[in-house]
Design a protein around this motif. Structure first.
Motif, short mmCIF file in Angstrom:
data_model
loop_
_atom_site.label_atom_id
_atom_site.label_comp_id
_atom_site.label_asym_id
_atom_site.label_seq_id
_atom_site.Cartn_x
_atom_site.Cartn_y
_atom_site.Cartn_z
N TYR A 248 43.17 23.35 47.82
CA TYR A 248 43.17 24.27 46.67
C TYR A 248 42.52 24.93 47.23
CZ TYR A 248 48.15 23.16 44.78
OH TYR A 248 49.03 23.15 44.31
N LEU A 249 42.85 26.96 48.02
CA LEU A 249 41.72 27.60 47.63
C LEU A 249 42.16 29.77 47.62
CD1 LEU A 249 39.04 28.49 49.21
CD2 LEU A 249 40.08 29.58 51.17
N ILE A 250 41.03 29.32 46.08
CA ILE A 250 41.31 31.03 45.44
C ILE A 250 40.00 31.83 45.87
CG2 ILE A 250 41.80 31.86 43.14
CD1 ILE A 250 41.49 28.48 42.34
N GLN A 251 40.63 32.87 46.27
CA GLN A 251 39.74 34.09 46.70
C GLN A 251 40.01 35.33 46.77
OE1 GLN A 251 40.93 32.60 51.36
NE2 GLN A 251 38.32 33.36 51.24
N ARG A 252 39.10 36.43 46.30
CA ARG A 252 39.71 37.66 46.27
C ARG A 252 40.10 38.05 47.36
NH1 ARG A 252 34.67 38.92 44.31
NH2 ARG A 252 35.19 38.35 41.89
N ARG A 254 42.82 42.16 48.75
CA ARG A 254 42.39 43.36 47.72
C ARG A 254 43.36 43.54 47.25
NH1 ARG A 254 44.26 44.97 52.42
NH2 ARG A 254 46.41 45.61 52.08
N LYS A 255 44.62 42.84 46.79
CA LYS A 255 45.31 42.79 46.39
C LYS A 255 45.29 42.43 44.72
CE LYS A 255 50.77 41.80 44.97
NZ LYS A 255 51.92 41.32 45.37
N GLY A 256 43.88 41.45 44.45
CA GLY A 256 43.97 41.07 43.07
C GLY A 256 43.44 39.66 43.42
N VAL A 257 43.66 38.44 43.47
CA VAL A 257 43.82 37.19 44.05
C VAL A 257 44.58 36.18 44.74
CG1 VAL A 257 43.36 35.09 42.86
CG2 VAL A 257 42.59 36.53 41.69
N ILE A 258 43.69 35.49 45.70
CA ILE A 258 45.20 34.95 46.73
C ILE A 258 45.32 33.35 46.48
CG2 ILE A 258 43.43 34.72 48.75
CD1 ILE A 258 45.56 34.88 50.21
N LEU A 259 45.75 32.85 46.31
CA LEU A 259 45.80 31.01 45.80
C LEU A 259 46.36 30.67 47.27
CD1 LEU A 259 45.22 28.37 44.19
CD2 LEU A 259 47.58 29.12 43.36
N ARG A 260 46.09 29.55 47.76
CA ARG A 260 46.18 29.06 49.28
C ARG A 260 46.30 27.61 49.02
NH1 ARG A 260 41.63 32.68 53.53
NH2 ARG A 260 43.37 31.12 55.23
N TYR A 334 38.69 24.22 45.56
CA TYR A 334 37.27 24.45 46.75
C TYR A 334 36.55 24.96 45.21
CZ TYR A 334 34.42 26.86 49.99
OH TYR A 334 32.74 27.11 50.29
N PRO A 335 35.20 24.68 44.95
CA PRO A 335 34.88 25.49 43.74
C PRO A 335 33.70 26.82 44.51
CG PRO A 335 33.78 23.54 44.72
CD PRO A 335 34.54 23.67 46.33
N ARG A 336 33.31 26.79 44.88
CA ARG A 336 32.04 28.07 45.56
C ARG A 336 32.42 29.45 45.15
NH1 ARG A 336 28.39 25.14 49.64
NH2 ARG A 336 28.09 23.25 48.97
N THR A 337 33.98 29.59 45.51
CA THR A 337 34.56 31.01 45.09
C THR A 337 34.73 31.54 43.69
OG1 THR A 337 36.79 29.98 45.66
CG2 THR A 337 35.08 30.74 47.82
N LEU A 338 34.37 30.12 42.58
CA LEU A 338 35.30 29.82 41.21
C LEU A 338 34.15 31.25 40.27
CD1 LEU A 338 37.11 26.48 40.99
CD2 LEU A 338 37.62 28.53 41.77
N TYR A 339 32.85 30.43 40.47
CA TYR A 339 32.16 31.12 40.07
C TYR A 339 32.23 32.96 39.29
CZ TYR A 339 27.42 32.86 37.74
OH TYR A 339 26.83 32.96 36.97
N ASP A 340 31.95 33.21 40.87
CA ASP A 340 32.12 34.77 40.58
C ASP A 340 33.57 35.66 40.54
OD1 ASP A 340 31.20 37.39 40.63
OD2 ASP A 340 32.51 37.91 43.19
N LEU A 341 34.48 34.47 40.40
CA LEU A 341 36.06 34.76 40.08
C LEU A 341 36.37 34.82 38.94
CD1 LEU A 341 37.41 33.16 42.63
CD2 LEU A 341 38.40 35.70 42.59
N GLY A 342 35.70 34.03 38.47
CA GLY A 342 35.57 33.68 36.65
C GLY A 342 35.10 34.17 36.46
N ARG A 343 33.81 35.25 36.51
CA ARG A 343 33.35 36.58 35.63
C ARG A 343 33.94 37.67 35.60
NH1 ARG A 343 27.94 37.19 39.18
NH2 ARG A 343 27.88 38.73 36.95
N LYS A 348 39.85 35.65 31.79
CA LYS A 348 40.50 35.87 30.63
C LYS A 348 41.61 34.45 30.58
CE LYS A 348 40.07 40.12 28.90
NZ LYS A 348 39.88 41.84 28.25
N THR A 349 41.57 34.33 32.01
CA THR A 349 42.91 32.77 32.24
C THR A 349 42.75 31.49 31.91
OG1 THR A 349 42.38 32.20 34.37
CG2 THR A 349 43.43 34.56 34.41
N GLY A 350 41.07 31.40 31.20
CA GLY A 350 40.53 29.60 31.58
C GLY A 350 40.98 28.97 32.75
N LEU A 351 41.58 29.24 34.13
CA LEU A 351 41.70 28.45 34.92
C LEU A 351 41.12 27.62 35.33
CD1 LEU A 351 43.69 27.42 36.95
CD2 LEU A 351 42.54 29.55 38.44
N ILE A 352 39.62 28.96 35.41
CA ILE A 352 37.31 28.11 35.64
C ILE A 352 37.46 26.27 34.59
CG2 ILE A 352 35.65 28.20 35.96
CD1 ILE A 352 37.59 29.74 38.07
#
Length: 722
Positions: A248-252, A254-260, A334-343, A348-352
């Motif tokens: 899985y790859l989670i990225q920011r 335009r719409k919000g967040v995309i989970l691939r 994939y871990p390297r996109t998570l830190y910024d998304l987690g902030r 508020k999701t607890g996903l990280i």
């Protein structure tokens, strides 16, 4: 096309010359199966151009020979609008069908079509084609229809393509991460030499490493990177394709967040082990807006027009042997996109935190659970290790009320009980007991709660007796009655509940202590069973309707989805509870004497269906217990038996399963997967507790073995076809 304008035009008429040709064209016997005659020309075309339209009158031989002057169809083609329409003269209706799809008599299978050379030239000039015969008109209409479909689909796909524009690029180290963290199968390749190979090439770290006494296919550890590997001889090994794994790859976006979602594997060519190829392909994209509303897409074939991203979910894509619903695919993130998304977006999701706790998971499943029960984030961060895992798997286990206040209040307990829950690392069952304790304003010891949880007993399981006995009394009674039996405490409870249910049915006073607290439970239970069987008593429909209120709403909905028939067999769905009870009485099996089946129908874990002989639809034959997805759990005839004739019906049941797969909705898929999980867990629990059948045909055998042997899963071919 404007129909009023078309009606002012004059279609070309049938000429005396054509009539003469038709009169001379005598019908002859046809060689085509199912056709009794044919003509040289079964269809005559007249063509003209008027006000920019190409007008084709279509005459049929049988009517022309009988003296008819008017065409059967008049086809209007408008090259400017790239459209056509047909007027059916005998009904006065307009039709959008192409020429080959109009209603033609059977003799047209072997008969030809007449069109004059003059009219062919007119068709060629108007359509700008090389030929102008009937086949040309058909091809031109097909081209129009294809262009219209393409334009219609383009309106749909343009919206999808616009959404896809916001998909970010892959990280630069994406392939390296897949190789190091996602693909688990790695090898050290070595060459044979005298005295044994001393070095080999590790596919994980990509370098030559020292080795000692390697053996072909032996497992080991790379001395450089510490990766678990398998030794392979360069001369002996062929091409290798590792097992496909999810990532899985989670990225920011335009719409919000995309989970691939990706699936990746490593390919090693024969003798080319240093050129590792990381093969990956993306199968799923889920866009989330700021409210975490899903917009899912999958990669597939759209309307037989090639592979592309398609809006929606492809629920029946098979992955592995069992997890063939993409919603349930687990993989690494994939871990390297998570830190910024987690902030920001995921704060508020607890996903990280969930990803940090679970190296292999399904992020979509977590987010779906969190949306159902937002308190999941607080539970996760409160140091309750077991509870989040259970709620992600099945969020419906927690009855969620959006109460204000802290976590304790939201869980319907107090702070003291929350501390007890945290200290005991309690699961959802412990929470149920703490909620019951607060609800009744009583005090239960941790030891008592632990005993009930250990024996798989919840407060709801004791509702039938708790108005007469305290929880401590219930525990002591179960322990006493368990002495001298091979049953689990849970089974003693079931027997006790069964006994009181039967006692109520035979009009005994179940509120008299001598009845509900009988000293020899198993003995009294056996005598009541004998009495009920002797007097042909069974559970009443009214009793079941009261206890399971949803069944009568569920049963009528089963017919459209699950009924099916051929010349030999028929599957029917019951209309009412009474139908199921009568089936049990007719076949003398346990379905009319046990409430468990009705409980499973009520919760839509499984349904009861009837297998009948098609020529005897009213004669009970076999009773089936099936899961929402079509898996058959049980098939039983008289006295809970299976006869050899069920093998003859197996082919029909397989066809029925294939038909059911095509009828399933999104909700059915969810219910089917939940039912499968419950079944697997219950079989594992039965084996753990060594539950055996007490008597009858299968007496002394393990219940899980009997049930699993009867199981009829969905075949792989059906899954792949779906």
């Amino acid at each position: 096309m404007k129909k009023k304008e078309l009606m002012t035009l004059n279609p070309p008429e049938f000429t005396p010359y054509l009539k003469q040709i038709a009169k001379q064209d005598q019908p002859v016997p046809s060689d085509h199966w199912g056709t009794n005659k044919k003509y040289k020309y079964g269809r005559y075309l007249r063509v003209k151009e008027e006000k920019g339209y190409l007008i084709i009158s279509v005459f049929l031989a049988q009517f022309v020979r009988a003296g008819a002057k008017y065409p059967v169809y008049v086809v209007y083609i408008d090259k400017r609008a790239d459209d056509f329409i047909t007027f059916e003269t005998d009904t006065g209706k307009w039709r959008k069908s192409m020429l080959q799809n109009l209603d033609w008599p059977r003799y047209m299978y072997d008969s030809g079509t007449y069109i004059s050379r003059k009219d062919e030239k007119l068709v060629c000039r108007y359509l700008e084609t090389i030929t102008g015969d009937y086949g040309t008109l058909v091809c031109y209409q097909e081209g129009i229809r294809e262009r219209q479909l393409a334009a219609r689909y383009k309106k749909i796909t343009d919206v999808w393509d616009e959404t896809m524009k916001q998909v970010p690029k892959l990280p630069k180290d994406w392939e390296r991460w897949l190789l190091k963290k996602v693909i688990p199968e790695h090898y050290i390749f070595y060459k044979y030499k005298k005295g044994g190979a001393t070095e080999g090439y590790c596919t994980h770290c990509g370098r030559m490493v020292p080795i000692h006494a390697p053996r072909y296919n032996k497992k080991g550890i790379c001395s450089k990177c510490g990766q678990e590997i398998q030794f392979k001889s360069v001369d002996k090994s062929g091409s290798i394709w590792t097992e496909s794994k999810a990532a899985y790859l989670i990225q920011r976006c335009r719409k919000g967040v995309i989970l691939r979602l990706f699936e990746a594997r490593m390919i090693l060519g024969k003798g080319d082990f240093k050129n590792r190829e990381i093969c990956f392909y993306e199968t799923k994209r889920i866009f989330y807006d700021d409210q975490f509303q899903e917009d899912p897409y999958y990669y597939g074939d759209f309307k037989n027009r090639g592979a592309r991203w398609i809006s929606g979910d492809n629920y029946f894509r098979r992955v592995g042997l069992f997890d063939y619903y993409p919603l349930l695919l687990h993989g690494k993130v994939y871990p390297r996109t998570l830190y910024d998304l987690g902030r920001r977006e995921l704060k508020k999701t607890g996903l990280i935190q969930w990803i940090q706790k679970n190296p292999v998971l399904n992020p979509r499943k977590y987010l779906n659970a969190w949306k159902m029960i937002p308190v999941l984030e607080q539970i996760l961060k409160a140091g309750l290790p077991k509870l989040p895992e259970e709620l992600v798997k099945d969020p419906e286990k927690l009855v969620w009320r959006d109460a204000k206040g802290g976590l304790a209040k939201k869980l319907e307990i107090d702070n003291a009980k929350l501390k007890r829950l945290r200290k005991s690392e309690g699961d959802i069952n412990v929470l149920y007991w703490l909620q019951q304790e607060k609800k009744e304003n009583i005090s239960l010891t941790d030891e008592l709660i632990a005993w009930f949880v250990k024996n798989d007993i919840l407060p709801k399981d004791l509702a039938f007796i708790h108005d007469r006995m305290s929880y401590v009394q219930v525990k002591n009674y179960l322990v006493r009655q368990n002495v001298g039996t091979n049953d689990s405490i849970r089974q003693v409870l079931i027997t006790w509940k069964d006994y009181l249910s039967m006692a109520k049915r035979v009009k005994m006073n179940v509120y008299d202590e001598i009845v509900y607290r009988v000293s020899r439970l198993y003995q009294r239970h056996g005598k009541l069973v004998e009495y009920i069987q002797k007097n042909e008593l069974s559970v009443t429909a009214g009793e079941l309707e009261e206890e399971f209120p949803y069944i009568n709403d569920i049963l009528p909905r089963l017919q459209e989805k699950y009924e099916y028939s051929n010349k030999t067999y028929t599957i029917l769905a019951p209309r009412t509870i009474k139908d199921i009870l009568e089936e049990g009485q007719a076949l003398h099996h346990c379905i009319d004497k046990k409430k468990e089946y009705f409980d499973r129908i009520n919760s839509q874990e499984s349904y009861i269906l009837f297998l009948r002989k098609t020529k005897q639809p009213d004669q009970p034959y076999y009773t089936l217990e099936v899961e929402p997805g079509g898996v058959i759990r049980q098939k039983r005839t008289e006295y809970d038996r299976q006869k050899k004739d069920i093998e003859e019906a197996s082919e029909f049941l397989r066809k029925w399963q294939a038909v059911v797969q095509k009828r399933l909705t999104r909700d059915d898929v969810t219910l089917a997967e939940k039912s499968r999980e419950i079944r697997i867990e219950s079989y594992a629990e039965m084996r753990k507790k060594k539950v055996k059948i007490n008597g009858g045909l299968f007496g002394g055998q393990y219940l899980a073995d009997i049930l699993e042997a009867d199981l009829m899963e969905i075949p792989d071919t059906v899954r792949e076809a779906a």
